[in-house]
Design a protein around this motif. Structure first.
Motif, PDB file in Angstrom:
ATOM      1  N   LYS A 114       2.923   1.399  -2.186  1.00 36.35           N
ATOM      2  CA  LYS A 114       4.107   0.618  -2.574  1.00 36.35           C
ATOM      3  C   LYS A 114       4.364   0.725  -4.075  1.00 36.35           C
ATOM      4  CE  LYS A 114       4.117  -2.873   1.095  1.00 36.35           C
ATOM      5  NZ  LYS A 114       3.935  -4.315   1.414  1.00 36.35           N
ATOM      6  N   GLU A 115       3.294   0.648  -4.854  1.00 34.97           N
ATOM      7  CA  GLU A 115       3.444   0.706  -6.311  1.00 34.97           C
ATOM      8  C   GLU A 115       3.963   2.061  -6.776  1.00 34.97           C
ATOM      9  OE1 GLU A 115      -0.398  -0.254  -7.779  1.00 34.97           O
ATOM     10  OE2 GLU A 115      -0.198  -2.427  -7.457  1.00 34.97           O
ATOM     11  N   LEU A 116       3.487   3.140  -6.122  1.00 36.56           N
ATOM     12  CA  LEU A 116       3.846   4.493  -6.559  1.00 36.56           C
ATOM     13  C   LEU A 116       4.962   5.113  -5.730  1.00 36.56           C
ATOM     14  CD1 LEU A 116       0.257   5.970  -7.150  1.00 36.56           C
ATOM     15  CD2 LEU A 116       1.713   4.685  -8.726  1.00 36.56           C
ATOM     16  N   ASP A 117       5.398   4.387  -4.686  1.00 38.29           N
ATOM     17  CA  ASP A 117       6.443   4.891  -3.784  1.00 38.29           C
ATOM     18  C   ASP A 117       6.042   6.241  -3.186  1.00 38.29           C
ATOM     19  OD1 ASP A 117       8.824   4.855  -2.397  1.00 38.29           O
ATOM     20  OD2 ASP A 117       9.949   5.843  -3.993  1.00 38.29           O
ATOM     21  N   LEU A 118       4.854   6.257  -2.576  1.00 42.01           N
ATOM     22  CA  LEU A 118       4.327   7.477  -1.973  1.00 42.01           C
ATOM     23  C   LEU A 118       4.087   7.277  -0.478  1.00 42.01           C
ATOM     24  CD1 LEU A 118       1.611   8.577  -4.582  1.00 42.01           C
ATOM     25  CD2 LEU A 118       3.871   9.574  -4.247  1.00 42.01           C
ATOM     26  N   PRO A 119       4.215   8.331   0.324  1.00 37.89           N
ATOM     27  CA  PRO A 119       3.867   8.248   1.744  1.00 37.89           C
ATOM     28  C   PRO A 119       2.351   8.268   1.915  1.00 37.89           C
ATOM     29  CG  PRO A 119       4.502  10.483   1.201  1.00 37.89           C
ATOM     30  CD  PRO A 119       4.715   9.674  -0.050  1.00 37.89           C
ATOM     31  N   ASP A 140       5.395  -1.104   6.648  1.00 41.60           N
ATOM     32  CA  ASP A 140       5.236  -1.310   5.200  1.00 41.60           C
ATOM     33  C   ASP A 140       5.590  -0.062   4.401  1.00 41.60           C
ATOM     34  OD1 ASP A 140       4.285  -3.986   5.452  1.00 41.60           O
ATOM     35  OD2 ASP A 140       2.347  -3.195   6.093  1.00 41.60           O
ATOM     36  N   VAL A 141       4.977   1.054   4.769  1.00 42.55           N
ATOM     37  CA  VAL A 141       5.240   2.344   4.121  1.00 42.55           C
ATOM     38  C   VAL A 141       5.147   3.429   5.196  1.00 42.55           C
ATOM     39  CG1 VAL A 141       4.327   1.640   1.871  1.00 42.55           C
ATOM     40  CG2 VAL A 141       2.810   2.719   3.532  1.00 42.55           C
ATOM     41  N   PRO A 142       5.741   4.604   4.961  1.00 43.38           N
ATOM     42  CA  PRO A 142       5.599   5.687   5.944  1.00 43.38           C
ATOM     43  C   PRO A 142       4.132   6.132   6.054  1.00 43.38           C
ATOM     44  CG  PRO A 142       7.369   6.149   4.380  1.00 43.38           C
ATOM     45  CD  PRO A 142       6.617   4.980   3.834  1.00 43.38           C
TER      46      PRO A 142
END
Length: 240
Positions: A114-119, A140-142
């Motif tokens: 979430k902090e780095l916007d990474l899959p 939450d994230v991919p």
């Protein structure tokens, strides 16, 4: 202490468990009036192996994991890869969930993603664990969930195949501290860049109680011997 001896050391054939069995056998041999010299030698070796300081020092060269992401990793990473630890279940009460270690790794990975916007890619041990992760964390994230296996080299193989398919080459790896060096080195041997390895605990960090004999010493001997043996095997098989 007794639970540790009967469960951890007896779980598989290893040097610490063999040493413990030899001390018991030699003690029984000495009690019936035989020569006790061998028993004294084994007791001395047993005492030395129970001091955590020695295996921890041996582990230091491969203790490469860090507890949080550094700035250099943030700039380079394209994806976060998590190697999980399994799930637990109780069919009698219908209980099924991730192990504590897997839950902590996934929570850490989600936070960083979430902090780095990474899959994320999660390499799991079995389908049960994969299903829990896919249903719980994808909102939450991919998260690309793959079944890696129970052995480190199975996870490495699955991660390699997955990274090639999604065309990512630079990763932040989250795994157990004892396998950090072996996993990172194997992935780099396949042409990937591992910006950083995030672990939950630094096994090679020293503290005052490491000078005192305890069964923790045998636990660290088990970790050290397993890792150096596995590294040697990987070099022999051409994995590294």
């Amino acid at each position: 202490m007794f639970e540790y001896v009967t469960s951890t050391l007896s779980a598989s054939l290893n040097v610490p468990s063999i040493m413990l069995l030899c001390v018991i056998a030699a003690g029984a041999y000495a009690l019936v009036g035989a020569n006790s010299r061998f028993f004294r030698i084994l007791c001395t070796a047993f005492l030395v192996m129970s001091i955590p300081l020695i295996p921890k020092i041996l582990f230091m060269p491969i203790d490469i994991g860090v507890l949080k992401v550094g700035n250099s990793a943030v700039q380079k990473a394209e994806v976060i890869v998590v190697i999980t630890n399994g799930s637990s279940s109780d069919p009698d009460i219908g209980y099924q969930d991730l192990t504590n270690a897997t839950g902590r790794r996934m929570a850490h990975a989600i936070k960083i993603a979430k902090e780095l916007d990474l899959p994320m890619i999660a390499s799991t041990t079995d389908k049960q664990e994969a299903d829990i992760i896919a249903s719980r964390y994808n909102k939450d994230v991919p998260v690309l969930v793959r079944i890696g296996g129970t052995r480190t080299r199975d996870h490495i193989s699955q991660i390699n195949d997955t990274l090639l398919k999604v065309e990512f080459s630079n990763v932040i790896l989250i795994t157990t501290g004892s396998h950090a060096f072996r996993t990172k080195t194997a992935l780099e041997a396949k042409g990937f860049s591992v910006s950083q390895v995030i672990v939950g605990e630094k096994d090679g960090e020293l503290n005052g109680i490491d000078l005192l004999p305890s069964f923790r010493g045998f636990l660290y001997w088990q970790i050290v011997l397993k890792e150096y043996w596995a590294l040697g095997w990987y070099y022999f098989k051409g994995i590294l």
